[in-house]
Write an enzyme that holds these catalytic residues in place. Structure first.
Site, PDB file in Angstrom:
ATOM      1  N   ASP A 185      -5.878   2.323  -3.250  1.00  0.00           N
ATOM      2  CA  ASP A 185      -7.093   2.238  -2.440  1.00  0.00           C
ATOM      3  C   ASP A 185      -7.280   3.447  -1.535  1.00  0.00           C
ATOM      4  O   ASP A 185      -8.282   3.556  -0.840  1.00  0.00           O
ATOM      5  CB  ASP A 185      -7.148   0.935  -1.634  1.00  0.00           C
ATOM      6  CG  ASP A 185      -6.076   0.836  -0.563  1.00  0.00           C
ATOM      7  OD1 ASP A 185      -5.190   1.713  -0.509  1.00  0.00           O
ATOM      8  OD2 ASP A 185      -6.124  -0.128   0.228  1.00  0.00           O
ATOM      9  N   ASP A 221      -1.070   1.508  -4.007  1.00  0.00           N
ATOM     10  CA  ASP A 221      -1.944   0.442  -4.529  1.00  0.00           C
ATOM     11  C   ASP A 221      -3.327   0.951  -4.900  1.00  0.00           C
ATOM     12  O   ASP A 221      -4.198   0.166  -5.252  1.00  0.00           O
ATOM     13  CB  ASP A 221      -2.035  -0.728  -3.549  1.00  0.00           C
ATOM     14  CG  ASP A 221      -2.894  -0.439  -2.339  1.00  0.00           C
ATOM     15  OD1 ASP A 221      -2.948   0.740  -1.912  1.00  0.00           O
ATOM     16  OD2 ASP A 221      -3.507  -1.379  -1.794  1.00  0.00           O
ATOM     17  N   SER A 262       0.813  -1.206   0.000  1.00  0.00           N
ATOM     18  CA  SER A 262       0.000   0.000   0.000  1.00  0.00           C
ATOM     19  C   SER A 262       0.853   1.266   0.000  1.00  0.00           C
ATOM     20  O   SER A 262       1.589   1.533  -0.929  1.00  0.00           O
ATOM     21  CB  SER A 262      -0.965  -0.039   1.194  1.00  0.00           C
ATOM     22  OG  SER A 262      -1.924   0.971   1.114  1.00  0.00           O
ATOM     23  N   ASP A 296      -2.466   6.461  -3.420  1.00  0.00           N
ATOM     24  CA  ASP A 296      -1.304   5.798  -2.831  1.00  0.00           C
ATOM     25  C   ASP A 296      -0.830   4.678  -3.752  1.00  0.00           C
ATOM     26  O   ASP A 296      -1.373   4.470  -4.840  1.00  0.00           O
ATOM     27  CB  ASP A 296      -1.593   5.313  -1.411  1.00  0.00           C
ATOM     28  CG  ASP A 296      -2.552   4.136  -1.373  1.00  0.00           C
ATOM     29  OD1 ASP A 296      -3.269   3.913  -2.365  1.00  0.00           O
ATOM     30  OD2 ASP A 296      -2.607   3.436  -0.344  1.00  0.00           O
TER      31      ASP A 296
END
EC number: 5.4.2.10
Length: 446
Positions: A245, A243, A102, A241
């Site tokens: 999400d 990833d 992440s 960010d």
């Protein structure tokens, strides 16, 4: 329910090359997950990743373990976490596996799972995988080994899904948007979504090299986006960010907009349009001002534990649609099963269109209370929250706040950190109180 041994609040995560983020563990994890899935009579999973260089190593190791358990793999390549959740559903796969840490730096990585319905794996399934991780690994016969292949149009499928949630009667024509993809998994997706909906797009953070993900960019480092918005005189900025999400936004004046403010704008706009179902779910970290502002509008608000999985669980339980975290996880169950930065951004853009307001004007009625968060690193075998000195100073600060603020101490679910949060009306006092508690927590870790 048994305590988790390997899984945190968001899968398995850590420093690459150190347990559990090693090729050996990834093989075993793939095998254990494959065994659980094979027992349910299913034989294919999707595997996607962000842009970390270690993703190649981990996806190969996972595939080997899954194949040994008799489960095939469809590789998605670089793909945002919410994109993997969506494609898991549409491909009718047994599960989706995400290789990402992440918002963390490149030298960390993680592995997490989505169930076939696009939701996070239930705790019971994670515990069954953990049980198998402690058993010897075996291998199916050659005829039953899983096979691997790549899905070449995965990004295009997800782009079309994102566009589909933006109402057909609306357009982004006339808007200049700066988008920062954090050199992460949205680098080839978010700019195209915005352009295809009509926006003029300036992109930054779209040149991943395996080592620059989240480095001084993206949703956790807004300075680059703020500077680019002001430099180009753009209408707004969107930061994602690594990833995809999480989302943060920036107004035309360079003012940052966090997850709490995004929830406020979406809830109020939905109420104005008669489209709000139920209320809003936040977390223990949600700014108290959001709770107060929603209460003024008679919009119900409840707090879940920190972590988007717990926000989603609360939304499902209440049959509400809208929830999220101040960190930028924003969930709308009307559109998706998990937090999605691109879709949350499109919802804000739709709200701007519906209300005929700029991002600055749409958000200007919401004023957060000063909130200070201090992270204190600790050794995993220490229990600083059990310290009587820590408990005593917390009581002292709560007494001083006298109901005009909040104190929250909690362990991070993904890192060896104690998060100290203090909220109140006077910023100077809040900073002093937070530091006072953090000092005591740090003393308790020595």
């Amino acid at each position: 329910m048994s305590e988790r041994k390997y899984f945190g609040t968001d899968g398995v995560r850590g420093r690459v090359g150190q347990f559990p983020i090693t090729p050996e563990f990834a093989v075993k994890l793939g095998w254990a997950a494959g065994r659980v899935l094979a027992a349910k009579g299913t034989s294919r999973v999707l595997v996607g990743k962000d842009t970390r260089v270690s993703g190649y190593m981990l996806e190969s190791a996972l595939e080997a373990g899954l194949a040994a358990a008799g489960v095939g793999v469809d590789f998605l390549g670089p793909m945002p976490t919410p994109g993997i959740a969506y494609l898991t559903r549409t491909f009718r796969a047994a599960a989706g596996i995400v290789i990402s840490a992440s918002h963390n730096p490149y030298y960390d990585n993680g592995i997490k799972f989505f169930a076939d319905n696009g939701h996070k794996l239930p705790d019971a399934v994670e515990l069954e995988i953990e049980r198998l991780l402690d058993e010897p690994m075996d291998c199916v016969i050659s005829e039953e080994l899983g096979r691997a292949k790549r899905i070449n149009d995965a990004a295009g499928r997800y782009i079309e899904f994102c566009k589909s949630v933006f109402p057909n009667e609306m357009t982004l024509e006339g808007l200049h948007i700066v988008v920062d993809c954090a050199h992460g998994a949205t680098y080839h997706i978010a700019p195209n979504v915005l352009r295809e909906l009509g926006a003029e797009v300036t992109e930054i953070g779209t040149q991943p090299n395996g080592l620059n993900i989240n480095k001084e960019c993206g949703a956790t480092h807004l300075t680059a986006l703020q500077n680019k918005v002001l430099e180009t005189k753009a209408d707004l900025g969107i930061a994602l960010d690594g990833d995809g999400d999480r989302i943060m936004m920036v107004t035309e004046n360079g003012r940052p907009i966090d997850g709490d403010e995004i929830l406020y704008m979406l809830a109020v706009t939905a109420q104005n349009q008669g489209q709000l179902q139920g209320g809003v779910v936040g977390t223990l970290m949600t700014n108290f001002a959001l709770e107060k502002e929603l209460d003024k509008r008679r919009i119900p608000f409840v707090r879940a534990k920190v972590g988007d999985r717990y926000v989603i669980e609360e939304l499902v339980k209440r049959d509400w649609y809208l929830g999220g975290e101040n960190s930028g996880h924003v969930i709308n169950r009307q559109h998706h099963t998990t937090g999605d930065g691109i879709i949350a951004g499109l919802q804000v853009l739709a709200a701007m269109y519906q209300e005929q307001k700029s991002l600055e004007k749409l958000s200007c009625d919401f004023h957060k209370l000063p909130q200070v968060l201090i992270n204190v690193r600790f050794e995993s075998d220490k229990q600083p929250l059990e310290s009587e000195n820590v408990k005593s100073v917390v009581r002292e600060v709560e007494s001083a706040l006298a109901g005009t603020g909040r104190v929250l101490l909690r362990k991070s679910g993904t890192e060896p950190l104690i998060r100290v949060m203090v909220e109140g009306e006077n910023e100077a006092k809040v900073k002093a109180f937070a530091q006072q508690i953090a000092n005591e927590v740090e003393a308790a870790t020595n």
